[in-house]
Design a protein around this motif. Structure first.
Motif, short mmCIF file in Angstrom:
data_model
loop_
_atom_site.label_atom_id
_atom_site.label_comp_id
_atom_site.label_asym_id
_atom_site.label_seq_id
_atom_site.Cartn_x
_atom_site.Cartn_y
_atom_site.Cartn_z
N GLN A 73 0.82 -1.22 0.00
CA GLN A 73 0.00 0.00 0.00
C GLN A 73 0.85 1.26 0.00
OE1 GLN A 73 -2.91 0.02 3.14
NE2 GLN A 73 -3.39 2.19 2.91
N TRP A 74 1.93 1.28 0.81
CA TRP A 74 2.72 2.51 0.97
C TRP A 74 4.15 2.38 0.46
CZ3 TRP A 74 0.39 1.12 6.04
CH2 TRP A 74 -0.84 1.73 6.24
N GLY A 75 4.53 1.20 -0.01
CA GLY A 75 5.93 1.00 -0.35
C GLY A 75 6.75 0.83 0.93
N MET A 76 8.03 1.14 0.85
CA MET A 76 8.91 0.99 2.01
C MET A 76 8.92 2.25 2.87
SD MET A 76 9.79 -2.11 1.73
CE MET A 76 11.02 -2.20 3.03
N ASP A 77 7.73 2.80 3.15
CA ASP A 77 7.61 3.98 4.00
C ASP A 77 7.85 3.57 5.45
OD1 ASP A 77 6.81 6.14 5.56
OD2 ASP A 77 5.22 6.72 4.18
N PRO A 78 8.94 3.98 6.07
CA PRO A 78 9.26 3.50 7.41
C PRO A 78 8.25 3.94 8.46
CG PRO A 78 10.75 5.27 6.78
CD PRO A 78 9.96 4.92 5.56
N VAL A 79 7.66 5.12 8.29
CA VAL A 79 6.71 5.62 9.29
C VAL A 79 5.45 4.78 9.29
CG1 VAL A 79 5.31 7.58 10.01
CG2 VAL A 79 7.63 7.96 9.14
N GLN A 80 4.87 4.55 8.11
CA GLN A 80 3.64 3.78 8.03
C GLN A 80 3.85 2.33 8.46
OE1 GLN A 80 0.69 4.86 7.55
NE2 GLN A 80 1.06 6.92 6.80
N LEU A 81 4.95 1.74 8.01
CA LEU A 81 5.23 0.36 8.40
C LEU A 81 5.49 0.25 9.90
CD1 LEU A 81 7.47 -0.88 5.45
CD2 LEU A 81 5.01 -1.16 5.77
N ALA A 82 6.13 1.27 10.47
CA ALA A 82 6.34 1.28 11.91
C ALA A 82 5.02 1.36 12.67
CB ALA A 82 7.25 2.44 12.31
N LEU A 83 4.06 2.13 12.12
CA LEU A 83 2.75 2.20 12.75
C LEU A 83 2.04 0.85 12.71
CD1 LEU A 83 1.45 5.66 11.43
CD2 LEU A 83 2.20 5.08 13.75
N VAL A 84 2.12 0.15 11.57
CA VAL A 84 1.52 -1.18 11.46
C VAL A 84 2.15 -2.13 12.47
CG1 VAL A 84 1.19 -3.18 9.96
CG2 VAL A 84 0.87 -0.88 9.05
N ALA A 85 3.48 -2.10 12.55
CA ALA A 85 4.17 -2.97 13.50
C ALA A 85 3.88 -2.58 14.94
CB ALA A 85 5.68 -2.92 13.23
N SER A 86 3.71 -1.28 15.19
CA SER A 86 3.45 -0.84 16.56
C SER A 86 2.09 -1.32 17.05
CB SER A 86 3.52 0.69 16.64
OG SER A 86 2.49 1.30 15.89
N VAL A 87 1.12 -1.39 16.14
CA VAL A 87 -0.19 -1.95 16.52
C VAL A 87 -0.03 -3.39 17.00
CG1 VAL A 87 -2.46 -2.65 15.65
CG2 VAL A 87 -1.52 -0.43 15.01
N PHE A 88 0.75 -4.17 16.25
CA PHE A 88 1.01 -5.55 16.64
C PHE A 88 1.68 -5.61 18.01
CE2 PHE A 88 4.25 -8.93 16.79
CZ PHE A 88 3.42 -10.04 16.79
N LEU A 89 2.69 -4.77 18.24
CA LEU A 89 3.42 -4.80 19.51
C LEU A 89 2.53 -4.38 20.67
CD1 LEU A 89 6.85 -3.29 18.39
CD2 LEU A 89 6.29 -5.69 18.81
N VAL A 90 1.70 -3.35 20.45
CA VAL A 90 0.83 -2.88 21.53
C VAL A 90 -0.18 -3.95 21.90
CG1 VAL A 90 -1.00 -1.23 22.09
CG2 VAL A 90 1.10 -0.43 21.01
N VAL A 91 -0.78 -4.59 20.90
CA VAL A 91 -1.76 -5.65 21.18
C VAL A 91 -1.08 -6.82 21.90
CG1 VAL A 91 -3.35 -7.32 20.15
CG2 VAL A 91 -3.25 -4.99 19.28
N GLN A 92 0.15 -7.15 21.49
CA GLN A 92 0.87 -8.23 22.17
C GLN A 92 1.16 -7.88 23.63
OE1 GLN A 92 1.78 -11.43 21.04
NE2 GLN A 92 0.27 -10.82 19.53
N VAL A 93 1.49 -6.62 23.90
CA VAL A 93 1.73 -6.19 25.28
C VAL A 93 0.45 -6.30 26.09
CG1 VAL A 93 2.29 -4.22 26.74
CG2 VAL A 93 3.69 -4.71 24.72
N ILE A 94 -0.67 -5.86 25.50
CA ILE A 94 -1.96 -5.97 26.19
C ILE A 94 -2.30 -7.43 26.47
CG2 ILE A 94 -4.44 -5.57 25.96
CD1 ILE A 94 -3.79 -3.07 24.35
N GLU A 95 -2.04 -8.27 25.48
CA GLU A 95 -2.34 -9.71 25.64
C GLU A 95 -1.48 -10.33 26.73
OE1 GLU A 95 -1.42 -13.90 25.15
OE2 GLU A 95 -0.10 -12.29 24.45
N GLY A 96 -0.18 -10.01 26.73
CA GLY A 96 0.72 -10.64 27.68
C GLY A 96 0.59 -10.12 29.10
N SER A 97 0.27 -8.83 29.25
CA SER A 97 0.25 -8.23 30.58
C SER A 97 -1.13 -8.19 31.21
CB SER A 97 0.80 -6.80 30.52
OG SER A 97 0.00 -5.99 29.65
N PHE A 98 -2.19 -8.30 30.40
CA PHE A 98 -3.54 -8.17 30.95
C PHE A 98 -4.47 -9.32 30.54
CE2 PHE A 98 -7.95 -6.64 30.66
CZ PHE A 98 -8.16 -6.31 31.99
#
Length: 356
Positions: A260-285
């Motif tokens: 969708q965005w090519g190798m845009d580091p900001v957008q890809l970082a946002l996609v990855a950050s969603v994954f990391l945040v959900v994993q933190v919520i899953e593991g800690s709560f």
């Protein structure tokens, strides 16, 4: 005599399930539904609702909710599936610059010309993937056994679930009456442990996976990722398999982001950050609150059980993998405790149900 009788009976049951795995799906589905809904039926029965009426009401509401959810989300999922099949070549083409760099690096490092024609390779992969998906869908629809299983799930599973839920307490009491007096207490304790582990893990994991799927869909929609709902559903379903499922879903989401965005580091970082945040919520709560430590099923054991069940019995094997893993884990812990106690190494571990 009793030992060999139980070993032989277990072997016969396992062989019967293996030989009838092709038609076992609707009955296993009905059994699972009855098992998970029994506590609700028990509460209604405690409120003076007749058991038959309570079972019918619970089953009707359960399947109506499932049908309602499917009908509500199916148009969205169908449109996203159609759209993603059209945009797949473009998504793969978005990977072309990254693949060029990776292949060029490999060529320089190993002195071999492995770069080749990236465009041709991506086009070939896209066509092959779409062809396999279409062929697989066509073979499923043309398979008489698959159609039978689908119809059975819709027609037979509710009937099986109703009768099992209505007579659940009677069936448990009947099986309990078959236990020999000498070992009945041990068998009941093991059955209680299996029930605690199974209920705690499966019910908790289903809730965790559902919540994670919703969070993924909301998060990826918020960052503007296309097909966020479809990817959220995929991530939620795949999260049932620990670690590997979540990582696979995240990799698919990042790949869609590259398309969708090519190798845009900001957008890809946002996609990855969603994954990391959900994993933190899953593991800690989510996992500590909904599953807890007393379940005692290690994720590696669950992962192995799912893959082993799928290898031996296909989809039916995947369905019964976790219950089998729970039962085996409880039995193994019991045998270890007996061994340790016999040799004076340690006292027997308390039943799972006693741990809080």
């Amino acid at each position: 005599m009793n030992k060999w009788f139980w070993i032989g009976s277990t072997a016969v049951v396992v062989l019967f399930i293996y030989l009838t795995k092709g038609v076992m799906l609707p009955f296993l589905a009905g059994l699972a539904v009855a098992y998970f809904l029994d506590p609700i039926a028990d509460r209604l029965e405690a409120l003076k609702v007749p058991r038959g009426a309570a079972a019918g009401l619970v089953i009707a509401v359960f399947f109506l909710v499932i049908v309602g959810v499917v009908l509500a989300f199916w148009p969205i999922l169908q449109s996203q599936i159609a759209a993603i099949s059209k945009s797949l070549p473009q998504t793969l083409a978005g990977l072309r610059p990254w693949l060029n760099d990776v292949l060029q690096t490999l060529s320089d490092r190993f002195g071999q010309d492995v770069a080749g024609d990236v465009d041709s390779m991506l086009a070939s992969f896209s066509d092959e993937l779409l062809a396999r998906v279409k062929d697989g869908a066509g073979s499923i629809l043309k398979s008489g056994l698959a159609v039978f299983n689908i119809l059975s799930l819709m027609l037979i599973s509710p009937v099986v679930a109703f009768y099992l839920l209505r007579d659940w307490d009677l069936l448990v009491a009947k099986v309990d009456s078959w236990l020999p007096p000498s070992g009945s207490e041990v068998v009941r304790a093991l059955a209680t442990n299996v029930d605690t582990v199974l209920a705690g893990f499966v019910r908790g994991q289903l809730m965790v996976s559902t919540i994670m799927g919703i969070l993924y869909a909301i998060g990826w929609s918020a960052v503007g990722l296309d097909f966020a709902i479809l990817l959220g559903v995929l991530a939620g379903v795949m999260s049932i398999v620990p670690f590997v499922g979540a990582l696979f879903a995240a990799a698919v989401a990042v790949a869609m982001g590259v398309g969708q965005w090519g190798m845009d580091p900001v957008q890809l970082a946002l996609v990855a950050s969603v994954f990391l945040v959900v994993q933190v919520i899953e593991g800690s709560f989510l996992t500590p609150k909904l599953i807890g430590d007393r379940v005692g099923l290690h994720p590696v054991w669950v992962l192995f059980a799912v893959f082993a069940g799928g290898e031996v019995m296909g989809f039916v094997g995947v369905l019964i993998a976790v219950p089998a893993a729970a039962a085996i884990a409880v039995l193994v812990r019991y045998w270890i405790d007996v061994y340790l106690e016999h040799h004076g190494i340690a006292e027997a571990i308390a039943p799972v149900s006693a741990k809080e």
